[in-house]
Write a protein that holds these residues in place. Structure first.
Motif, PDB file in Angstrom:
ATOM      1  N   ARG A 156       2.469  -4.367   3.349  1.00 43.28           N
ATOM      2  CA  ARG A 156       3.763  -3.454   3.537  1.00 43.28           C
ATOM      3  C   ARG A 156       3.356  -1.932   3.122  1.00 43.28           C
ATOM      4  N   PHE A 157       3.663  -0.906   3.943  1.00 40.43           N
ATOM      5  CA  PHE A 157       3.357   0.445   3.611  1.00 40.43           C
ATOM      6  C   PHE A 157       4.601   1.090   3.149  1.00 40.43           C
ATOM      7  N   MET A 158       4.469   1.677   1.786  1.00 43.49           N
ATOM      8  CA  MET A 158       5.670   2.062   1.177  1.00 43.49           C
ATOM      9  C   MET A 158       5.252   3.244   0.274  1.00 43.49           C
ATOM     10  N   PRO A 159       5.569   4.492   0.965  1.00 51.94           N
ATOM     11  CA  PRO A 159       5.061   5.727   0.254  1.00 51.94           C
ATOM     12  C   PRO A 159       5.970   5.987  -1.069  1.00 51.94           C
ATOM     13  N   GLY A 193       4.506   2.190  10.414  1.00 60.91           N
ATOM     14  CA  GLY A 193       5.521   2.708   9.628  1.00 60.91           C
ATOM     15  C   GLY A 193       6.139   1.774   8.821  1.00 60.91           C
ATOM     16  N   SER A 194       5.657   0.482   8.907  1.00 52.57           N
ATOM     17  CA  SER A 194       6.435  -0.617   8.241  1.00 52.57           C
ATOM     18  C   SER A 194       5.486  -1.663   7.581  1.00 52.57           C
ATOM     19  N   HIS A 195       4.606  -2.332   8.471  1.00 51.33           N
ATOM     20  CA  HIS A 195       3.924  -3.591   7.704  1.00 51.33           C
ATOM     21  C   HIS A 195       2.936  -3.856   8.998  1.00 51.33           C
ATOM     22  N   MET A 218       0.775  -1.143  -0.090  1.00 50.77           N
ATOM     23  CA  MET A 218      -0.097   0.053  -0.013  1.00 50.77           C
ATOM     24  C   MET A 218       0.832   1.176   0.045  1.00 50.77           C
ATOM     25  N   LYS A 219       0.735   2.304  -0.735  1.00 46.75           N
ATOM     26  CA  LYS A 219       1.207   3.658  -0.794  1.00 46.75           C
ATOM     27  C   LYS A 219       1.455   4.268   0.453  1.00 46.75           C
TER      28      LYS A 219
END
Length: 527
Positions: free
Chosen positions: A226-229, A201-203, A40-41
């Protein structure tokens, strides 16, 4: 400018279940095991949709709804096994599934379903409209739910999916502040996956619910979210083999041809009925200069929407000039056309509004915010377009939580680029943005413009209870034309859902909720 052409692959070719798809070959029969790595963004404030609209991709994995839907929005049983509606549309009766337990082992009953519907009515941005006519949620026994309405709600049966209206445990949520984003102690559902870990902030890690009512599902052992902007980082992770699935254009659109040529991945561009995607600019009508409609109209004429589609979205979007998205098909008023791209007209309107150019070429400075789930290049495009006519739109980038607070809580903005998805029905997805009664500071994704129009209210309220489809369509047509004239917003475009998936992954989108489906059916093929 010439519009780019794209290959739109079939659902079957992408591992997306479709009502018309042939039966899977025996070699592709569902199999247990494997970890689905989803990206996810941005990290949402919670993983549940009980009081927000920012988590449709995660909510359905943990929580069930009363029903789910096929691609044509026909309801299918989930926690409800059957349902009936009275002839006058004022009573819905649901027979609920027996033997279902919450992830903490306690039994699911009709009391949980009734509690959830009333909570959605109070605290959900769309639920305030969706369930506004629900006056009673009765539970004559542990497996029966009766919803009594004061007026018909012709959209109700398409608003009960888990990504929109999750059913939550009364024994945990009762007494909890209705506006609080649920954290891990409250993320207990009846869905196919159980939350095991959430590292902010991570997953987040979801594991297979061994006690899921729909055995032998789910097939996957685990889901890692996973959260990866950073878009470049997401693209690199896919190419390194570290991700299996991403949606909402998970990599830079300019990189899509590379992924289409990579035999490991499938790329799909598709409209899902539960999205009704729409990007728009909302004006803060409390900003003095924006109270003048000529200024708002000048903004509209300064934007070249065709060029926006081509340069920002690489053709993976449709111009959508009405508050009802073009993605909603029959509800969209085709007579509404985008205002012509005409910078000379913009400048004339701004002159008439008394905004003369200064020595540096600017007329006025405005604060511009963008929902961080939207490609930031759209804000750059809008800024550059407005600079040409003397409007200095200063972009104020914010993380998601800060964006929501600044816009919907503190109301410290002049213009926002928002994505109020129309979802599956205008009453549910559109009304919240324009209904004066939905202006409530602190309520996310509501009437951010503070648009107040008795006529718009009348049309929206009439359409919300009109059972005759033709009359309802006519009411929405009048509403669209009124908003187009009043300009509380400039509607821009409807982006297509862009998904990248591991070609070995099957059934990650099995109905109208698309990637927001519960993944109980998802599995990996062996080879």
């Amino acid at each position: 400018m010439r519009r780019r052409s794209f290959l739109i692959l079939s659902a079957a070719a992408l591992g997306v279940a479709a009502t018309s798809a042939p039966a899977l070959a025996q070699a592709d029969a569902p199999r247990h095991g494997g970890t689905l790595r989803f990206v996810m963004k941005y990290e949402p404030p919670t993983l549940s949709s009980i009081n927000n609209t920012s988590t449709p991709l995660t909510s359905g994995k943990i929580f069930d709804g009363l029903v789910t839907y096929d691609f044509d929005l026909n309801p299918k049983p989930q926690l409800a096994t059957s349902w009936t509606m009275s002839p006058d549309g004022l009573k819905y009766t649901f027979k609920l599934r027996e033997g279902v337990t919450w992830h903490d082992g306690k039994p699911f009953t009709s009391a949980d379903a009734a509690f959830s519907i009333l909570r959605l009515k109070q605290g959900h941005p769309r639920g305030r409209s969706t369930f506004s006519n629900v006056t009673e949620a009765n539970t004559p026994d542990a497996t029966t739910l009766e919803l009594v309405l004061s007026k018909p709600a012709p959209f109700l049966m398409v608003a009960l999916g888990p990504s929109e209206s999750p059913i939550v445990p009364k024994h945990l949520y009762e007494g909890v502040d209705i506006a609080t984003p649920p954290g891990p102690p409250l993320l207990i559902g009846t869905g196919p996956f159980v939350l095991k870990e959430w590292v902010r902030g991570s997953h987040a890690v979801l594991e297979r619910n061994a006690n899921y009512w729909d055995k032998p599902k789910p097939y996957l052992d685990r889901v890692v979210i996973r959260f990866m902007p950073d878009a470049a980082a997401r693209a690199a992770a896919f190419e390194a083999g570290d991700l299996d699935l991403g949606s909402s254009a998970p990599v830079p659109l300019a990189d899509l041809p590379r992924f289409e040529n990579d035999p490991r991945f499938a790329v799909v561009r598709k409209d899902f009925a539960y999205s009704g995607a729409q990007h728009q600019i909302f004006f803060n009508l409390e900003t003095e200069v924006l109270k003048d409609k000529r200024v708002r109209e000048a903004v509209a004429h300064a934007l070249d929407l065709d060029r926006m589609v081509d340069t920002v979205f690489y053709g993976a979007a449709k111009v959508s000039p009405s508050p009802v998205s073009v993605a909603l098909g029959p509800w969209f008023d085709t007579s509404i056309k985008p205002r012509a791209f005409d910078t000379a007209k913009s400048e004339k309107l701004l002159d008439e509004a008394g905004l003369t150019k200064k020595a540096d070429g600017t007329r006025v400075q405005l604060r511009l915010l963008i929902n961080p789930f939207i490609d930031a290049r759209l804000a750059d495009f809008v800024r550059q377009s407005l600079r040409r006519v003397g409007i200095d739109a200063v972009i104020q980038p914010r993380e998601f939580a800060a964006y929501v607070k600044q816009v919907y809580g503190d109301r410290q903005f002049d213009m926002i680029i928002e994505s109020l998805s129309n979802v599956f029905d205008p009453t549910v997805g559109v009304q919240r943005g324009y209904w004066s009664k939905n202006f409530k500071p602190g309520l996310p994704f509501s009437n951010s413009a503070r648009y107040e129009s008795p006529e718009a209210d009348r049309l929206l309220e009439a359409a919300a209870v009109e059972i005759d489809p033709a009359k309802r369509k006519a009411l929405f047509r009048e509403f669209q034309q009124l908003v187009y004239r009043d300009i509380p917003s400039v509607d821009l475009l409807s982006p297509l859902e862009v998904v990248i998936a591991n070609k070995k992954l099957r059934n990650y989108a099995v109905g109208a909720e698309g990637v927001g489906s519960n993944w109980a059916d998802a599995y990996f093929v062996a080879n």
